[in-house]
Design a protein around this motif. Structure first.
Motif, mmCIF file in Angstrom:
data_model
loop_
_atom_site.group_PDB
_atom_site.id
_atom_site.type_symbol
_atom_site.label_atom_id
_atom_site.label_comp_id
_atom_site.label_asym_id
_atom_site.label_seq_id
_atom_site.Cartn_x
_atom_site.Cartn_y
_atom_site.Cartn_z
ATOM 1 N N GLY A 1 0.826 -1.201 0.000
ATOM 2 C CA GLY A 1 0.000 0.000 0.000
ATOM 3 C C GLY A 1 0.861 1.251 0.000
ATOM 4 N N GLN A 2 1.949 1.214 0.772
ATOM 5 C CA GLN A 2 2.842 2.372 0.797
ATOM 6 C C GLN A 2 3.648 2.479 -0.499
ATOM 7 N N LEU A 3 3.992 1.356 -1.111
ATOM 8 C CA LEU A 3 4.653 1.417 -2.418
ATOM 9 C C LEU A 3 3.733 2.071 -3.451
ATOM 10 N N HIS A 4 2.442 1.807 -3.334
ATOM 11 C CA HIS A 4 1.443 2.461 -4.189
ATOM 12 C C HIS A 4 1.513 3.982 -4.008
ATOM 13 N N GLU A 5 1.535 4.430 -2.748
ATOM 14 C CA GLU A 5 1.608 5.859 -2.477
ATOM 15 C C GLU A 5 2.938 6.444 -2.938
ATOM 16 N N ALA B 1 4.672 5.474 -5.430
ATOM 17 C CA ALA B 1 4.611 5.616 -6.889
ATOM 18 C C ALA B 1 3.982 6.953 -7.262
ATOM 19 N N HIS B 2 2.918 7.346 -6.540
ATOM 20 C CA HIS B 2 2.305 8.655 -6.755
ATOM 21 C C HIS B 2 3.345 9.767 -6.589
ATOM 22 N N LEU B 3 4.051 9.725 -5.459
ATOM 23 C CA LEU B 3 4.937 10.817 -5.085
ATOM 24 C C LEU B 3 6.194 10.858 -5.951
ATOM 25 N N THR B 4 6.653 9.692 -6.385
ATOM 26 C CA THR B 4 7.799 9.658 -7.286
ATOM 27 C C THR B 4 7.438 10.283 -8.628
ATOM 28 N N ALA B 5 6.246 9.953 -9.125
ATOM 29 C CA ALA B 5 5.781 10.555 -10.386
ATOM 30 C C ALA B 5 5.614 12.061 -10.225
ATOM 31 N N ALA B 6 5.137 12.494 -9.052
ATOM 32 C CA ALA B 6 4.986 13.931 -8.798
ATOM 33 C C ALA B 6 6.325 14.641 -8.884
ATOM 34 N N TYR B 7 7.360 13.984 -8.405
ATOM 35 C CA TYR B 7 8.704 14.583 -8.457
ATOM 36 C C TYR B 7 9.144 14.801 -9.898
ATOM 37 N N PHE B 8 8.911 13.822 -10.757
ATOM 38 C CA PHE B 8 9.335 13.947 -12.153
ATOM 39 C C PHE B 8 8.466 14.939 -12.932
ATOM 40 N N VAL B 9 7.200 15.055 -12.566
ATOM 41 C CA VAL B 9 6.312 15.978 -13.266
ATOM 42 C C VAL B 9 6.543 17.422 -12.822
ATOM 43 N N VAL C 1 -1.237 2.295 -11.558
ATOM 44 C CA VAL C 1 -0.385 1.573 -12.519
ATOM 45 C C VAL C 1 0.482 0.563 -11.786
ATOM 46 N N PHE C 2 1.105 1.004 -10.684
ATOM 47 C CA PHE C 2 1.932 0.086 -9.892
ATOM 48 C C PHE C 2 1.102 -1.104 -9.405
ATOM 49 N N SER C 3 -0.083 -0.825 -8.856
ATOM 50 C CA SER C 3 -0.920 -1.895 -8.298
ATOM 51 C C SER C 3 -1.383 -2.862 -9.376
ATOM 52 N N TYR C 4 -1.800 -2.338 -10.527
ATOM 53 C CA TYR C 4 -2.279 -3.207 -11.598
ATOM 54 C C TYR C 4 -1.158 -4.062 -12.178
ATOM 55 N N VAL D 1 -2.078 -10.261 -6.056
ATOM 56 C CA VAL D 1 -3.422 -9.865 -6.489
ATOM 57 C C VAL D 1 -4.232 -9.332 -5.312
ATOM 58 N N VAL D 2 -4.442 -10.169 -4.317
ATOM 59 C CA VAL D 2 -5.321 -9.801 -3.206
ATOM 60 C C VAL D 2 -4.635 -8.809 -2.268
ATOM 61 N N GLY D 3 -3.316 -8.956 -2.107
ATOM 62 C CA GLY D 3 -2.564 -8.056 -1.235
ATOM 63 C C GLY D 3 -2.431 -6.651 -1.766
ATOM 64 N N ASN D 4 -2.718 -6.442 -3.050
ATOM 65 C CA ASN D 4 -2.753 -5.095 -3.619
ATOM 66 C C ASN D 4 -4.187 -4.571 -3.696
ATOM 67 N N VAL D 5 -5.018 -5.099 -2.837
ATOM 68 C CA VAL D 5 -6.409 -4.696 -2.624
ATOM 69 C C VAL D 5 -7.178 -4.475 -3.929
#
Length: 231
Positions: A21-25, A27-35, A69-72, A97-101
């Protein structure tokens, strides 16, 4: 495969959910850095925001989509692992699958929310909101349901519908009570609220590291115990 209902497995499973779940978050913040040239801000487990001024960027929606994207990607890696004849991979696939909610993504989209719907609102602003929400649900369902169904097909537990439902729903309740409410109050109380890297509060890094240790300690339970009951 049979998923065990032992305290060791359930504890390790929840730790896995917290880590990914935190890796999901992240991924958001890493993309924000590049954008934006600077990361967003994550002060608790339930919310991240773009940095000041970044919301005006033409590509402000991009960081929002990178979490899903990371979760899928994880879910579909699990899907293809479950399609193989290598049954020793199936316990890890169950986690991916299930652990990525996956169920939570479908449920949130059905209620008209979620990162995917937020991005569609930005890209299809001229469309009626009902259309955007319907499209968001169709998109999420198409991406999340096939991996979930493959998990269902591979389960050999006696009550596999109940088992899958339990591992889909109960973690959401635990996350709400433990991460979002309890640990949110801990951060509000001033425990390691500073953000030194990628805009993520230090307390969140400490908690994620501890959960990763739990996953490591019980790795044989997570990745090996259910393989003893493969069918």
């Amino acid at each position: 495969m049979k998923i065990p209902f032992t305290w060791q497995y359930c504890l390790a499973f929840m730790a896995f959910v917290f880590v990914f779940g935190q890796l999901h978050e992240t991924a958001h913040l890493t993309a924000a850095y590049f954008v934006c040239g600077q990361p967003g801000i994550q002060r608790d487990f339930n919310l991240w925001t773009l940095s000041v001024g970044c919301e005006n960027s033409t590509y402000a929606y991009v960081p929002t989509i990178f979490g899903p994207v990371f979760s899928y990607v994880c879910m579909w890696i699990g899907f293809f692992m479950l399609r193989t004849d290598n049954k020793r991979l199936w316990p890890a696939a169950f986690l991916l699958v299930v652990g990525n909610v996956a169920f939570a993504r479908v449920l949130t989209a059905a209620l008209g929310g979620g990162d995917e719907t937020t991005v569609l609102k930005a890209l299809l602003a001229v469309q009626p909101i009902w259309f955007i929400k319907a499209l968001g649900f169709v998109l999420v369902f198409s991406l999340a349901f096939p991996p979930l169904y493959m998990v269902y097909k591979r389960l050999a537990n006696k009550h596999r519908v109940g088992v899958l439902a339990a591992f889909c729903v109960l973690p959401l309740i635990i996350m709400m009570l433990y991460e979002f409410i309890l640990l949110g109050k801990v951060i509000e109380a001033g425990v390691l609220p500073q953000a030194h890297f990628l805009g993520i509060a230090d307390f969140i890094y400490v908690h994620t590291a501890l959960m990763a240790v739990v996953v490591f300690i019980f790795r044989k339970t997570l990745f090996g115990a259910s393989s003893k009951s493969l069918t």
